[in-house]
Scaffold this active site. Structure first.
Site, PDB file in Angstrom:
ATOM      1  N   CYS A 109     -14.478 -11.714  19.170  1.00  0.00           N
ATOM      2  CA  CYS A 109     -13.554 -11.140  18.507  1.00  0.00           C
ATOM      3  C   CYS A 109     -12.802 -10.331  19.526  1.00  0.00           C
ATOM      4  O   CYS A 109     -12.094  -9.655  19.041  1.00  0.00           O
ATOM      5  CB  CYS A 109     -14.189  -9.819  17.565  1.00  0.00           C
ATOM      6  SG  CYS A 109     -15.284  -9.013  18.997  1.00  0.00           S
ATOM      7  N   ASP A 156     -21.896 -14.440  20.616  1.00  0.00           N
ATOM      8  CA  ASP A 156     -21.447 -14.005  20.176  1.00  0.00           C
ATOM      9  C   ASP A 156     -20.875 -11.895  20.083  1.00  0.00           C
ATOM     10  O   ASP A 156     -21.868 -11.942  19.708  1.00  0.00           O
ATOM     11  CB  ASP A 156     -21.320 -14.135  17.832  1.00  0.00           C
ATOM     12  CG  ASP A 156     -20.785 -12.803  17.193  1.00  0.00           C
ATOM     13  OD1 ASP A 156     -19.869 -12.854  18.194  1.00  0.00           O
ATOM     14  OD2 ASP A 156     -21.421 -13.025  16.202  1.00  0.00           O
ATOM     15  N   CYS A 206      -1.753   6.172   6.714  1.00  0.00           N
ATOM     16  CA  CYS A 206      -3.308   5.097   6.999  1.00  0.00           C
ATOM     17  C   CYS A 206      -3.248   4.670   8.314  1.00  0.00           C
ATOM     18  O   CYS A 206      -2.554   3.638   8.369  1.00  0.00           O
ATOM     19  CB  CYS A 206      -4.113   4.826   6.201  1.00  0.00           C
ATOM     20  SG  CYS A 206      -5.482   3.995   5.983  1.00  0.00           S
ATOM     21  N   TYR A 213     -27.085 -12.607  21.352  1.00  0.00           N
ATOM     22  CA  TYR A 213     -26.710 -11.545  20.865  1.00  0.00           C
ATOM     23  C   TYR A 213     -26.772 -11.689  18.966  1.00  0.00           C
ATOM     24  O   TYR A 213     -25.926 -11.973  18.113  1.00  0.00           O
ATOM     25  CB  TYR A 213     -24.637 -11.360  21.019  1.00  0.00           C
ATOM     26  CG  TYR A 213     -24.416 -11.124  21.927  1.00  0.00           C
ATOM     27  CD1 TYR A 213     -24.638  -9.939  22.460  1.00  0.00           C
ATOM     28  CD2 TYR A 213     -24.282 -12.646  23.384  1.00  0.00           C
ATOM     29  CE1 TYR A 213     -24.049 -10.051  24.154  1.00  0.00           C
ATOM     30  CE2 TYR A 213     -23.760 -12.207  24.393  1.00  0.00           C
ATOM     31  CZ  TYR A 213     -23.724 -11.063  25.005  1.00  0.00           C
ATOM     32  OH  TYR A 213     -23.691 -10.228  25.737  1.00  0.00           O
ATOM     33  N   CYS A 225       0.970  -1.636   0.478  1.00  0.00           N
ATOM     34  CA  CYS A 225       0.160   0.155  -0.176  1.00  0.00           C
ATOM     35  C   CYS A 225       1.118   0.999  -0.037  1.00  0.00           C
ATOM     36  O   CYS A 225       1.822   1.340   0.709  1.00  0.00           O
ATOM     37  CB  CYS A 225      -0.735   0.062   1.504  1.00  0.00           C
ATOM     38  SG  CYS A 225      -1.690   1.060   1.799  1.00  0.00           S
ATOM     39  N   CYS A 260      -4.845  -0.186   8.404  1.00  0.00           N
ATOM     40  CA  CYS A 260      -3.514  -1.384   8.633  1.00  0.00           C
ATOM     41  C   CYS A 260      -2.895  -1.120   8.939  1.00  0.00           C
ATOM     42  O   CYS A 260      -1.843  -0.171   9.479  1.00  0.00           O
ATOM     43  CB  CYS A 260      -3.744  -2.049   6.821  1.00  0.00           C
ATOM     44  SG  CYS A 260      -4.481  -2.696   5.692  1.00  0.00           S
ATOM     45  N   CYS A 317      -7.637   1.569  -2.430  1.00  0.00           N
ATOM     46  CA  CYS A 317      -7.551   0.613  -0.562  1.00  0.00           C
ATOM     47  C   CYS A 317      -7.984  -1.045  -1.199  1.00  0.00           C
ATOM     48  O   CYS A 317      -8.397  -1.675  -1.342  1.00  0.00           O
ATOM     49  CB  CYS A 317      -8.497   1.487   0.074  1.00  0.00           C
ATOM     50  SG  CYS A 317      -8.376   0.298   2.120  1.00  0.00           S
TER      51      CYS A 317
END
Length: 545
Positions: A502, A475, A160, A406, A154, A163, A253
């Protein structure tokens, strides 16, 4: 002290994460925003280019001071007795990487976090900030590079914040994400994890499988949320630089679908030609705040949402006509009105300017209607992998009753309903439950029921009605399960619990509670939903001991 314990291991940022039921807040950040990283050995040649792609743009009319982070700490007095001091240069070995993607090294026993450094590297750094137990240093030179170091493709990676680890090989990213899960389970959950390659007798512990990655870990995002600003020559848009509201203007992107880039570029071009003004967050004036693009990978349909500071759009018909002509595969053009001075992207009012109010896509064999504001997984390829692993861990034969806590818009519920006798989904957001019911009707699934409310309140009520769950799937958002929900699960005593996470740190904390309550964690599979970022999803299966 463990090097990973010297800072809070749990970053509960309001990012647009990949699970369900995450639309409790209307996040102003796009998924994956975070730290920018040094992608190669620092040198004069690696300074930001002066080309149009990647230039920084202040909000229109803003002063230099206005874009600096507010509430900056005052310069504190030097801490006595530390082995290093501010501005000192030193050479250190990088022995690990933390959850933010920063290299972790030691200078005479003192921990330094170094953005852009990789495990196994020897680096020369300058100490930038010191605290009592750890400090931060700037990467100056890579003395010995890691075999996993690559050049980030990139062109604006150093600027940016989207990432954080493009400078790491993809195989290295997958291995690190697995290790991140292992470290959290051991350190926070105090759980016994099977050690790879260990010799000796039969081991007891949790199997952590290799991270399930992508064959092609680029161009995977189906949604772009782009802040709009003004510069000489018209509108600009891209992402915010780390820790600021400076817009990094960009045309491409590499983790977005190519069509998303094309739509954003055309909207900026057409808006500039028509004299559309950009919203100024300093003054509260100007029209266009964000451009949101959604791409259905399976059907090819696209939705464009113009987020505006008011209902009236100058040259509306000309704008819509130009967009339709330039981007024929757009099936829906919507306007969302947000007149509040806030960093939340969406306002309360959404109207259709042209086309349908939804686009359609599939995950596996399940069809979903996607509206302007409804949540939908941003990596559809890996979503199918994640949900497939969830169904596998649920161990369904077609006779089971499953509760999906959830449940969000019902994505996992509908996947489970294909293999279970009955599925019950619960979610605290009323709009999400409306979407879930609509999606169930869209797929003619009659063995799934959705209810609005907190899981810890609704599930006990279901039990009183005689509903007994064989499997409970959770979740939760990044903060993990509500303690009352964990208590409810232990009271319900399902044969299996499947935990989709997550956040490895809150996963570890909640698995510890469930294990103490009589469950055994059998296996955990990390899934790479967001290549080149520090985020990792995991699916864990627990059985009653």
């Amino acid at each position: 002290m463990n090097i990973y314990e010297e800072r809070s291991e749990c970053t509960l940022s309001n990012t647009n994460r990949s699970g369900r039921g995450k639309n409790r807040r209307n996040s102003a950040t796009s998924q994956g925003q975070g730290n920018a990283s040094a992608s190669r050995q620092p040198s004069k040649s690696s300074r930001p280019s002066t080309r149009q792609q990647g230039k920084e743009v202040r909000p229109q009319g803003a002063s230099l001071s206005a874009v600096r982070p507010k509430g900056r700490e005052r310069e504190s007095a030097p801490i006595e007795g530390l082995p290093v001091s501010k501005n000192e240069e030193t050479v250190i070995d990088i022995i690990g990487m933390n959850h933010d993607g920063e290299g972790v090294g030691r200078a005479n026993g003192y921990t330094l976090f170094v953005q852009g450094a990789l495990p196994g590297e020897t680096v020369r750094v300058r100490v930038m900030k010191t605290k009592k137990q750890y400090g931060y240093a700037k990467l100056l030179e890579i003395v010995k590079a890691s075999p996993d170091r690559v050049s980030a493709p990139c062109p604006i990676y150093d600027q940016c914040g989207g990432c954080q680890i493009q400078h790491m090989s993809y195989a290295g990213q997958l291995a690190w994400k697995r290790q991140l899960v292992v470290d959290n389970l051991q350190r926070i959950g105090k759980l016994n994890v099977l050690v790879e390659g260990a010799e000796g007798g039969e081991q007891q512990g949790i199997r952590i499988l290799p991270t399930m990655g992508m064959d092609e870990p680029w161009r995977y995002r189906n949604k772009a949320q782009v802040p709009i600003g003004a510069a000489e020559g018209g509108l600009v848009g891209g992402f915010y630089a780390k820790g600021s509201h400076r817009i990094i203007d960009m045309d491409t992107c590499l983790i977005q679908h190519e069509h998303n880039d094309e739509v954003v570029a055309k909207v900026k071009e057409i808006g500039s030609h028509l004299g559309i003004s950009a919203y100024n967050e300093e003054t509260g004036r100007g029209l266009l705040r964000h451009v949101v693009v959604k791409k259905a990978f399976r059907t090819g349909e696209m939705m464009l949402v113009l987020v505006t500071n008011g209902r009236d759009i100058p040259h509306k018909d000309a704008w819509i006509g130009s967009i339709r002509e330039a981007i024929p595969h757009v099936a829906s053009i919507c306007q969302n009105v947000n007149k509040k001075q806030t960093n939340v992207i969406f306002g309360d009012e959404t109207r259709v300017l042209w086309g349908r109010d939804v686009i359609y896509d599939y995950i596996g064999d399940v069809q979903f209607a996607i509206s302007a504001r409804s949540f939908y997984q941003v990596n559809p390829v890996q979503t199918e992998v994640l949900y497939g692993k969830t169904v596998e861990y649920a161990g369904l034969s077609g006779k089971e009753t499953v509760i999906d806590a959830y449940c969000g818009i019902g994505t996992i519920s509908l996947f489970l309903a294909q293999h279970a006798d009955q599925v019950y989904g619960v979610e605290i957001v009323p709009e999400a439950i409306e979407d879930a019911r609509s999606n169930a009707m869209l797929n003619d699934m009659k063995n799934v029921k959705f209810e609005v409310g907190a899981s810890e309140d609704v599930i006990p009520r279901w039990k009183e009605q005689g509903i007994e769950a064989d499997v409970i799937v959770v979740d939760p958002p990044r903060k993990g399960c509500d303690p009352r929900l964990l208590d409810t699960i232990l009271e319900m005593k399902p044969e299996r619990v499947v935990y989709v996470s997550c956040n490895p740190s809150t996963l570890a904390r909640d698995l510890r509670v469930l294990e103490d309550g009589g469950y055994r964690t059998v296996e955990v599979t990390p899934v790479d939903m967001f290549p080149h970022t520090v985020h990792v999803e995991s699916v864990a299966v627990l059985v009653r001991s």
